[in-house]
Design an enzyme around this catalytic site. Structure first.
Site, PDB file in Angstrom:
ATOM      1  N   GLN A 187     -69.856 -33.820   4.253  1.00 58.23           N
ATOM      2  CA  GLN A 187     -70.512 -34.753   3.331  1.00 58.23           C
ATOM      3  C   GLN A 187     -69.471 -35.686   2.723  1.00 58.23           C
ATOM      4  O   GLN A 187     -69.811 -36.629   2.014  1.00 58.23           O
ATOM      5  CB  GLN A 187     -71.207 -33.981   2.208  1.00 58.23           C
ATOM      6  CG  GLN A 187     -72.331 -33.092   2.685  1.00 58.23           C
ATOM      7  CD  GLN A 187     -72.717 -32.089   1.614  1.00 58.23           C
ATOM      8  OE1 GLN A 187     -73.515 -32.376   0.731  1.00 58.23           O
ATOM      9  NE2 GLN A 187     -72.130 -30.905   1.671  1.00 58.23           N
ATOM     10  N   HIS A 193     -72.517 -38.244   5.467  1.00 59.38           N
ATOM     11  CA  HIS A 193     -72.712 -39.336   4.502  1.00 59.38           C
ATOM     12  C   HIS A 193     -71.877 -40.563   4.863  1.00 59.38           C
ATOM     13  O   HIS A 193     -71.591 -41.382   3.997  1.00 59.38           O
ATOM     14  CB  HIS A 193     -72.422 -38.856   3.071  1.00 59.38           C
ATOM     15  CG  HIS A 193     -73.418 -37.845   2.578  1.00 59.38           C
ATOM     16  ND1 HIS A 193     -73.189 -37.013   1.494  1.00 59.38           N
ATOM     17  CD2 HIS A 193     -74.656 -37.530   3.024  1.00 59.38           C
ATOM     18  CE1 HIS A 193     -74.251 -36.237   1.306  1.00 59.38           C
ATOM     19  NE2 HIS A 193     -75.148 -36.526   2.222  1.00 59.38           N
ATOM     20  N   CYS A 218     -73.111 -55.159   6.388  1.00 63.31           N
ATOM     21  CA  CYS A 218     -73.696 -56.353   5.778  1.00 63.31           C
ATOM     22  C   CYS A 218     -74.890 -55.890   4.950  1.00 63.31           C
ATOM     23  O   CYS A 218     -75.775 -55.191   5.456  1.00 63.31           O
ATOM     24  CB  CYS A 218     -74.146 -57.327   6.866  1.00 63.31           C
ATOM     25  SG  CYS A 218     -74.965 -58.778   6.167  1.00 63.31           S
ATOM     26  N   CYS A 259     -69.545 -60.818   3.983  1.00 66.66           N
ATOM     27  CA  CYS A 259     -69.794 -60.597   5.418  1.00 66.66           C
ATOM     28  C   CYS A 259     -69.149 -61.748   6.196  1.00 66.66           C
ATOM     29  O   CYS A 259     -69.442 -62.921   5.915  1.00 66.66           O
ATOM     30  CB  CYS A 259     -71.290 -60.530   5.684  1.00 66.66           C
ATOM     31  SG  CYS A 259     -71.681 -60.396   7.440  1.00 66.66           S
ATOM     32  N   GLY A 317     -67.017 -25.427  -0.010  1.00 71.71           N
ATOM     33  CA  GLY A 317     -66.748 -26.426  -1.050  1.00 71.71           C
ATOM     34  C   GLY A 317     -67.869 -27.408  -1.291  1.00 71.71           C
ATOM     35  O   GLY A 317     -67.608 -28.553  -1.656  1.00 71.71           O
ATOM     36  N   THR A 318     -69.103 -26.957  -1.108  1.00 72.88           N
ATOM     37  CA  THR A 318     -70.228 -27.833  -1.454  1.00 72.88           C
ATOM     38  C   THR A 318     -71.145 -27.127  -2.446  1.00 72.88           C
ATOM     39  O   THR A 318     -71.364 -25.916  -2.330  1.00 72.88           O
ATOM     40  CB  THR A 318     -71.028 -28.299  -0.213  1.00 72.88           C
ATOM     41  OG1 THR A 318     -72.180 -29.026  -0.664  1.00 72.88           O
ATOM     42  CG2 THR A 318     -71.472 -27.163   0.689  1.00 72.88           C
TER      43      THR A 318
END
Ligand code: OAD
Length: 258
Positions: free
Chosen positions: A103, A121, A129, A154, A193-194
């Site tokens: 993540q 993620h 854009c 952009c 670790g989440t």
């Protein structure tokens, strides 16, 4: 004091495993100096997620959102992978079938040399854009630190660029979700670790359990899924993973060094 019996069990399971999937969260990068989101020193203590990490926040104030991402990009650029990243990178080369779902958007698993990373993620080192103009690719790499212009523009349509991360309230890209779901059918699934509070990532450990995997959690504290998994070990990822890895090195069945 680490739980020696639990570590024995994990070493045993990993020694027998052919396929291993690891889900990581911010706690894995904590020892590198990257702040976590929740907990006493977490980013969401001093910053409002709704003002910084949602499409609505960006639509309201792209300048503020980019200032926050600029700060995080600078902070992460100065961080190095820690022993937790390095152990997982070595496992990615040792196990025949290894998947790491992270993540984290910091890129530290990749910098440690981990193979087969699923960036659930996405990445803080990519941009998109904002208006999704026809001429630009879906997202692309931009590792410039600091960016010369905030918000960046952009190059194709001169509109706004956005960070290429998944924000709260946004969906996971279908092919990313598909790969992650396929990888939970494994022999051993580790959640490291989440906080297991953010979905759909938080559902993966239970999905792994339902598919028959031995499920293991490593975290400084208990999470909402701890009691549902086979082994929940409380402690720092960088210490526990290193300890497991040292034990695996002494196990002949674990094969040659990566
Ligand atoms: P959190 O900040 O929610 O949780 C970090 C977890 O790591 C906590 O459960 C801590 O107890 C644990 N932890 C801290 N240091 C540790 C260490 N050294 N060793 C082991 N565990 C440690 O981070 P995530 O679960 O990654 O999403 O958060 C999930 C998502 O929420 C993030 O990807 C981000 C955030 O909002 C988006 O921005 C979409």
């Amino acid at each position: 004091m680490l739980d020696a019996t639990a570590i024995d069990r994990i070493v045993d399971e990993l020694t027998k495993a052919r396929s291993v999937t690891v889900l990581t969260g911010a706690g894995v990068s904590a020892a590198s100096g990257v702040p976590t989101f929740r907990g006493a020193a977490g980013l969401w203590k001093s910053h409002r997620a709704e003002s910084l990490a949602t499409p609505e926040a960006f639509a309201r104030n792209p300048q503020l959102v980019w200032e926050w991402y600029q700060w995080r990009r600078q902070l992460i650029a100065d961080c190095e992978p820690n022993p937790a990243h390095r152990v997982l990178a070595s496992w990615s080369r040792r196990f025949e079938d290894f998947t790491l779902i992270t993540q984290n958007v910091d890129g530290l698993h990749e910098r440690a040399g981990t193979r087969n990373v699923i960036r659930f993620h996405e990445s803080i080192w990519e941009v998109q854009c904002w208006s999704g103009c026809q001429r630009s690719p879906d997202r692309w790499l931009n590792e410039v630190v600091p960016l010369s212009e905030i918000p960046p523009r952009c190059p194709h349509c001169a509109g706004l660029l956005r960070p290429g991360v998944v924000w709260l309230g946004e969906g996971i890209r279908p092919h990313v979700l598909e790969r992650a779901l396929a990888s939970v059918s494994c022999d051993v699934f580790l959640s490291v670790g989440t906080s297991s509070l953010v979905y759909p990532a938080a559902a993966l450990s239970n999905a792994a359990k339902s598919s028959g995997a031995t499920t293991i959690e490593i975290n400084l504290e208990a999470t909402p899924v701890s009691s549902q998994l086979d082994i929940a070990l409380e402690g720092a990822a960088e210490t526990i993973l290193k300890q497991i890895d040292d034990r695996l090195h002494n196990t002949a069945a674990f094969g040659k060094d990566a």
